[in-house]
Design an enzyme around this catalytic site. Structure first.
Site, PDB file in Angstrom:
ATOM      1  N   CYS A   1      34.320  42.117  33.421  1.00 16.47           N
ATOM      2  CA  CYS A   1      33.247  41.192  33.045  1.00 16.47           C
ATOM      3  C   CYS A   1      31.859  41.739  33.390  1.00 16.47           C
ATOM      4  O   CYS A   1      31.420  42.669  32.717  1.00 16.47           O
ATOM      5  CB  CYS A   1      33.519  39.825  33.646  1.00 16.47           C
ATOM      6  SG  CYS A   1      32.645  38.542  32.747  1.00 16.47           S
TER       7      CYS A   1
ATOM      8  N   HIS B   1      39.541  37.978  33.933  1.00 13.05           N
ATOM      9  CA  HIS B   1      39.721  37.696  35.360  1.00 13.05           C
ATOM     10  C   HIS B   1      41.165  37.226  35.539  1.00 13.05           C
ATOM     11  O   HIS B   1      41.909  37.071  34.568  1.00 13.05           O
ATOM     12  CB  HIS B   1      38.784  36.572  35.802  1.00 13.05           C
ATOM     13  CG  HIS B   1      37.333  36.855  35.583  1.00 13.05           C
ATOM     14  ND1 HIS B   1      36.634  37.780  36.324  1.00 13.05           N
ATOM     15  CD2 HIS B   1      36.448  36.318  34.716  1.00 13.05           C
ATOM     16  CE1 HIS B   1      35.369  37.783  35.919  1.00 13.05           C
ATOM     17  NE2 HIS B   1      35.228  36.920  34.944  1.00 13.05           N
TER      18      HIS B   1
END
Ligand code: GLN
Length: 251
Positions: A92, A204
């Protein structure tokens, strides 16, 4: 001779918001279970980045992400280690900052490290939040001894949309979720990117808890190439994957 591995979690003080530090712990455990002498270093941003064989860069908020990128560019160690063959998992904010450029909180472009040929801009639509399911592309790398990576599962929470340039390859095709966002051709969205020994992803989870095959791909790279790792008992990880994949499918 026992294989040795130095695993470095990059700047957990800046990029520690989403629990991605767990990726470092998973890599160290999967190495140790195979008798590999693995050291796990939490590398804080107020010190020079240590040299390592495998770096994990996590997600974070816009401000700390800019600071992390500036520190890493000025420090120079990560780029030098990658040039020497070190492996990188970037998630990310970490994924965005390994690319050429990414937006700060106001949308202005900030220079990334250029380790992956990807460019991120602020998305025009809603923030991407939720479960992601993505199918690895046939061109994606495989852990030694396996035919491809299995379907990827994780969750995303980001505003940025990422275009993958000619010098990198997308990692997977999104089945559920946003990932990199729509391609320039308006085609189905891709997720993540890779080139050499660098993998970037929006997932994630931490991503390696949900996708142990990706952990083994990185361990193989960090050990110097096509090292076939002894299989582990991944029944618990498989149960977690099945549960997460079935939930994502129900939404
Ligand atoms: N700040 C970045 C974005 O919103 C990354 C967020 C994250 O790391 N989850 O796109």
């Amino acid at each position: 001779m026992t294989a040795r591995l130095d695993i470095v979690v990059v700047y957990p003080d800046l990029l520690g918001t989403y629990g991605d530090g767990g990726n470092g712990a998973i890599l160290a455990r999967r190495a140790a279970w195979r008798g590999i002498d693995a050291t796990l270093v939490q590398a804080s941003s107020d010190r020079p980045l240590p040299r390592g064989d495998l770096y994990c860069i996590g997600g974070g908020e816009d401000g700390p992400q800019v600071r992390a990128a500036r520190n890493l560019v000025a420090d120079g160690t990560l780029a030098a280690a990658v040039a020497d063959g070190a492996a990188v998992l970037a998630v990310c904010a970490g994924y965005q900052l390994t690319g050429r450029a990414f937006p700060d909180a106001s949308g202005r472009a900030v220079d990334g490290l250029g380790l992956l040929d990807v460019t991120t801009v602020k998305g025009r639509g809603r923030r991407a939040v939720g479960e992601v399911v993505a199918d690895p592309l046939p061109s994606s790398p495989s852990p030694a001894g396996r035919a491809g990576l299995p379907v990827l599962t994780g969750f995303e929470n980001h505003a940025g949309r990422t275009a993958v340039g000619a010098g990198a390859s997308p990692l997977a095709r999104v089945r559920h979720g946003i990932g990199n966002g729509d391609g320039p051709d308006g085609g189905a969205a891709t997720e993540g990117a890779w080139s050499g020994h660098v993998v970037g992803t929006y997932l994630h989870g931490p991503v390696l808890a949900r996708n142990p095959a990706l952990a083994d791909l990185l361990l193989g790279w960090a050990l110097g190439g096509d090292v076939a790792l002894e299989p582990l008992d991944d029944r618990e990880e498989e149960a977690l994957r099945a549960e997460r994949l079935s939930r994502a499918g129900r939404r």
